[in-house]
Design an enzyme around this catalytic site. Structure first.
Site, mmCIF file in Angstrom:
data_model
loop_
_atom_site.group_PDB
_atom_site.id
_atom_site.type_symbol
_atom_site.label_atom_id
_atom_site.label_comp_id
_atom_site.label_asym_id
_atom_site.label_seq_id
_atom_site.Cartn_x
_atom_site.Cartn_y
_atom_site.Cartn_z
ATOM 1 N N LYS A 18 29.817 17.540 -0.956
ATOM 2 C CA LYS A 18 30.234 19.023 0.672
ATOM 3 C C LYS A 18 30.683 18.278 1.317
ATOM 4 C CE LYS A 18 26.712 21.535 -2.201
ATOM 5 N NZ LYS A 18 25.457 22.748 -1.881
ATOM 6 N N ARG A 47 39.673 2.058 -1.384
ATOM 7 C CA ARG A 47 40.176 3.411 -2.196
ATOM 8 C C ARG A 47 41.589 3.625 -2.251
ATOM 9 N NH1 ARG A 47 41.725 8.478 1.032
ATOM 10 N NH2 ARG A 47 40.656 10.190 0.324
ATOM 11 N N TYR A 79 52.924 5.982 -2.970
ATOM 12 C CA TYR A 79 53.405 5.333 -3.914
ATOM 13 C C TYR A 79 53.122 6.113 -5.425
ATOM 14 C CZ TYR A 79 48.447 4.045 -1.393
ATOM 15 O OH TYR A 79 47.558 3.448 -0.536
#
Length: 248
Positions: free
Chosen positions: A149, A213, A245
């Site tokens: 959340k 990441r 990417y």
């Protein structure tokens, strides 16, 4: 190959401090390269030390090259391999970073907090703030799901089987957050310090949360995820930042 480290060190006239440095560098080298040396694995090692200082990089290259020559001399290696400063991991124009071997991230370490932070980024593509916000109540290890959340909304992310034991270990005694002290989440600096300490301990000094990441992004793309699917997984408002990417 690890079994040859001590005979190699013994064959050289080194001080105690130098022996420790050689041993440390070669253990990391063998961990990444494995038992079978080839050009691809050497490039992988080269990539792992790319962000080190010039002096540290030169030391590690020199140590590895001496060891490779020793292995060739004793006929452990049939070919002579040598690392150079100019070696680079092959990259495509559409992919500005190379996928690294992450096996070492899952091995036993005394730096368990930093390890779990890095694994949550590698496995789920989370940002440090998202990692910090993980609540115990939103982790369902039985169904292997994390309900995340944030201000951007709610995401339900699957947890891989390999991640479960690491989470179980850290959930013990926690009240509200996965990373906390008596119900209070740790500071941003705390996360930075623990991540930095862990990645340095496994030979990836300079590997930031952002770069971890990026590893998740590269692997998901390689697995066939579309830019829209990946954008949803990461909780992005738009896929614009992922376009680099996916450019052909």
């Amino acid at each position: 190959m690890k079994s040859y480290i001590e005979p190699f060190i013994a064959s050289k006239a080194l001080s105690q401090n130098s022996q420790k440095a050689y041993r440390y560098d070669l253990q990391q080298f063998c961990q990444l390269v494995g038992e079978r040396v080839n050009q691809d694995k050497l490039l992988l090692y080269q990539n792992s030390i790319a962000n080190l200082s010039l002096s540290a990089k030169k030391r590690k290259l020199s140590t590895a090259n001496q060891f490779l020559y020793y292995l060739y001399q004793i006929k452990y290696l049939n070919s002579y391999f040598r690392l150079t400063d100019t070696m680079k991991v092959m990259r495509t124009e559409k992919q500005q970073a190379a996928i690294i071997n992450t096996d070492i991230f899952y091995q036993k370490t005394p730096f368990v907090w930093g390890q779990l932070i890095s694994l949550l980024i590698l496995e789920l593509g989370l940002t440090p703030s998202e990692v910090a916000g993980i609540e115990v109540a939103n982790l369902d290890l039985n169904f292997q799901m994390l309900t995340l959340k944030t201000k951007k909304g709610v995401r339900v992310l699957p947890l891989s089987q390999i991640l479960i034991p690491f989470l179980e270990q850290q959930l013990i005694g926690k009240e509200v957050y996965l990373f906390e002290h008596r119900g209070i989440p740790f500071s941003r600096q705390w996360f930075f310090n623990h991540l930095k300490t862990f990645v340095r301990s496994i030979g990836y000094e300079g590997l930031t949360a952002q770069k971890l990441r990026e590893q998740f992004i590269l692997k998901e793309k390689l697995a066939g995820k579309s830019i829209i699917e990946l954008s949803d997984i990461l909780g992005l408002k738009s896929p614009v930042t992922l376009e680099k990417y996916y450019k052909s």
